[in-house]
Design a protein around this motif. Structure first.
Motif, short mmCIF file in Angstrom:
data_model
loop_
_atom_site.label_atom_id
_atom_site.label_comp_id
_atom_site.label_asym_id
_atom_site.label_seq_id
_atom_site.Cartn_x
_atom_site.Cartn_y
_atom_site.Cartn_z
N LYS A 192 0.83 -1.20 0.00
CA LYS A 192 0.00 0.00 0.00
C LYS A 192 0.87 1.25 0.00
O LYS A 192 0.59 2.22 -0.73
CB LYS A 192 -0.90 0.00 1.24
CG LYS A 192 -1.76 1.25 1.39
CD LYS A 192 -2.61 1.20 2.66
CE LYS A 192 -1.76 1.36 3.89
NZ LYS A 192 -2.58 1.49 5.13
N ALA A 193 1.94 1.25 0.78
CA ALA A 193 2.84 2.39 0.84
C ALA A 193 3.55 2.63 -0.49
O ALA A 193 3.69 3.76 -0.95
CB ALA A 193 3.85 2.21 1.97
N GLN A 194 4.00 1.54 -1.12
CA GLN A 194 4.69 1.69 -2.41
C GLN A 194 3.75 2.20 -3.48
O GLN A 194 4.13 3.01 -4.33
CB GLN A 194 5.30 0.35 -2.84
CG GLN A 194 6.15 0.44 -4.10
CD GLN A 194 7.33 1.38 -3.94
OE1 GLN A 194 8.02 1.36 -2.93
NE2 GLN A 194 7.56 2.23 -4.94
N ASP A 195 2.50 1.75 -3.45
CA ASP A 195 1.51 2.26 -4.42
C ASP A 195 1.31 3.75 -4.25
O ASP A 195 1.23 4.50 -5.24
CB ASP A 195 0.18 1.52 -4.23
CG ASP A 195 0.23 0.08 -4.71
OD1 ASP A 195 1.18 -0.26 -5.44
OD2 ASP A 195 -0.67 -0.70 -4.34
N ASP A 209 -0.85 12.00 4.84
CA ASP A 209 -1.60 11.30 5.89
C ASP A 209 -1.81 9.82 5.60
O ASP A 209 -2.90 9.28 5.74
CB ASP A 209 -2.96 11.99 6.09
CG ASP A 209 -3.52 11.76 7.48
OD1 ASP A 209 -2.72 11.48 8.38
OD2 ASP A 209 -4.75 11.85 7.66
N LEU A 210 -0.72 9.14 5.19
CA LEU A 210 -0.78 7.69 4.99
C LEU A 210 -0.59 7.01 6.34
O LEU A 210 0.50 7.05 6.93
CB LEU A 210 0.31 7.24 4.01
CG LEU A 210 0.47 5.73 3.82
CD1 LEU A 210 -0.78 5.14 3.18
CD2 LEU A 210 1.71 5.42 2.99
N PRO A 225 2.72 2.65 15.32
CA PRO A 225 1.87 3.37 14.37
C PRO A 225 2.52 4.68 13.93
O PRO A 225 3.07 5.42 14.76
CB PRO A 225 0.58 3.62 15.16
CG PRO A 225 1.01 3.63 16.58
CD PRO A 225 2.15 2.65 16.68
N VAL A 226 2.48 4.98 12.64
CA VAL A 226 3.06 6.21 12.11
C VAL A 226 2.14 6.80 11.05
O VAL A 226 1.30 6.10 10.47
CB VAL A 226 4.46 5.97 11.48
CG1 VAL A 226 5.47 5.53 12.51
CG2 VAL A 226 4.37 4.96 10.34
N THR A 227 2.31 8.08 10.83
CA THR A 227 1.71 8.74 9.67
C THR A 227 2.84 9.11 8.73
O THR A 227 3.86 9.64 9.16
CB THR A 227 0.94 10.00 10.08
OG1 THR A 227 -0.12 9.64 10.98
CG2 THR A 227 0.33 10.69 8.87
N VAL A 228 2.67 8.81 7.44
CA VAL A 228 3.72 9.05 6.45
C VAL A 228 3.27 10.15 5.49
O VAL A 228 2.15 10.14 4.99
CB VAL A 228 4.04 7.77 5.66
CG1 VAL A 228 5.15 8.03 4.64
CG2 VAL A 228 4.44 6.65 6.61
N ILE A 250 2.92 8.36 15.80
CA ILE A 250 1.65 8.82 16.37
C ILE A 250 1.20 7.91 17.51
O ILE A 250 0.04 7.96 17.95
CB ILE A 250 0.54 8.88 15.30
CG1 ILE A 250 0.34 7.51 14.64
CG2 ILE A 250 0.85 9.94 14.27
CD1 ILE A 250 -0.85 7.48 13.69
N ALA A 251 2.14 7.08 18.03
CA ALA A 251 1.79 6.18 19.13
C ALA A 251 1.32 6.98 20.34
O ALA A 251 0.30 6.66 20.96
CB ALA A 251 2.98 5.30 19.50
#
Length: 365
Positions: A192-195, A209-210, A225-228, A250-251
């Motif tokens: 999902k991140a690569q897409d 906001d991924l 947990p992170v937001t990319v 965002i933990a």
């Protein structure tokens, strides 16, 4: 104003050069008869550039002086100005780090104009280089002071560089440099991140906001947990040549949000269980909370009461109720006030009223 140190063993040359260089009004010239004296003067004064003769019998020559400065890491603009015209002299000067080599000629006006121009070029170039280094240093310090993990990748998503935040200590560093940036992301979510990255590189639009997670360095711990976020970087021609990726932990935010949600749920459960009528009113007197006890006592349901003015007021006690609201807005607590109120069916009931202010995150009532 540019301050020059001119070094030459001949007093007549020193006086002549100082006179002609200062005619322009842009240069201030101090002179020294030897490299050894110039070194002492540099301990007391900061100069913008040095102009030095190539040959100075009886002491350190111009190349020796230049070599000494460069070996000490001093990158002050340095110009060799001499009567010797051999090509090997010019090559020797440039190879040792001189900015320019200028040969004394038969036309003083032309050579002084050339010298002034070369001094200006050398000083401006060095000032620009220093400003660029300082800018890069400040940028690097800023990046390394941020709590976020910031990666720079090529257009294929291979990590080129990164900053050094606290977040980096919590992830596996062996998965980063010269590796795909998605190596950091939990395996089930890397596709999902690569897409999202591929869409960003094709469209040029930021990746925002991924929500995903990364594997921690300590395998005994849960995924973090992170937001990319991501933006495309471009070459001088404007072509997309890579990306800058930001990971934000965002933990702590999710933990705080969960605590707030849990607190609100406990508060709502408590209100529902209380047999007493509990009402929350905003500063304008609009009902924001109406528990089961209030519905039983007054007859209006929660849906009928919330979002409307207090329904149980009698015409003759509205002013008294407004005074109670005013006291609460002034952070006063009210206890044991006998207060007549009406029910939904029109009957009157006397209640014992208690009131206290509630404060928002900013501290206001």
């Amino acid at each position: 104003m540019i301050t020059i140190l001119f070094v030459d063993d001949e007093e007549a040359i020193r006086s002549l050069i100082k006179h002609f260089l200062e005619i322009s009004g842009d240069l201030t010239v101090e002179t020294a008869p030897s490299a050894e004296m110039a070194i002492g003067m540099m301990k007391e004064t900061i100069y913008d550039a040095i102009v030095c003769d190539y040959e100075m019998p009886g002491g350190m020559d111009g190349i020796g002086f230049l070599t000494l400065l460069r070996n000490e890491g001093n990158q002050i603009p340095f110009l060799i100005f001499t009567g010797r015209g051999q090509e090997e002299v010019a090559i020797d000067a440039i190879n040792h780090g001189a900015d320019f080599y200028i040969q004394k000629g038969e036309s003083p006006r032309a050579q002084f104009a050339d010298l002034v121009q070369k001094i200006g070029q050398a000083v401006q170039r060095r000032r620009t280089e220093n400003a660029l280094r300082e800018s890069e240093k400040n940028y690097r310090n800023l990046l390394e002071s941020l709590p976020d993990l910031i990666l720079t990748t090529d257009r294929n998503g291979i990590v080129i560089s990164l900053n050094n935040p606290g977040l980096l200590k919590q992830v596996r560093t062996d998965l980063i440099i010269n590796k795909p940036w998605t190596n950091l992301i939990t395996s089930g979510e890397s596709r999902k991140a690569q897409d999202a990255f591929d869409i960003m590189m094709v469209s040029g639009n930021p990746m925002t906001d991924l929500r995903t997670s990364v594997d921690p360095a300590d395998t005994r711990r849960e995924e973090m947990p992170v937001t990319v976020y991501g933006t495309v970087t471009r070459s001088e021609t404007g072509a997309a040549d890579g990306a800058r990726i930001i990971f934000r932990n965002i933990a702590g935010i999710e933990w705080a949000a969960e605590r707030i949600r849990a607190g609100e749920e406990r508060f709502s459960s408590l209100l529902a269980l209380l047999p007493l009528a509990v009402i929350i009113i905003d500063p304008q007197g609009i009902v924001r909370c109406w528990n089961v006890g209030a519905a039983h006592l007054f007859g209006w349901t929660e849906e009928e009461a919330i979002g409307h003015p207090v329904p149980f007021l009698l015409t003759d006690n509205e002013d008294e109720f407004q005074k109670i609201l005013t006291w609460c807005r002034e952070n006063e607590k009210i206890r044991n006030i006998s207060f007549p109120a009406k029910r939904c069916n029109g009957s009157i009931v006397r209640v014992i009223l208690h009131a206290a202010p509630l404060h928002g995150p900013s501290g206001s009532v």
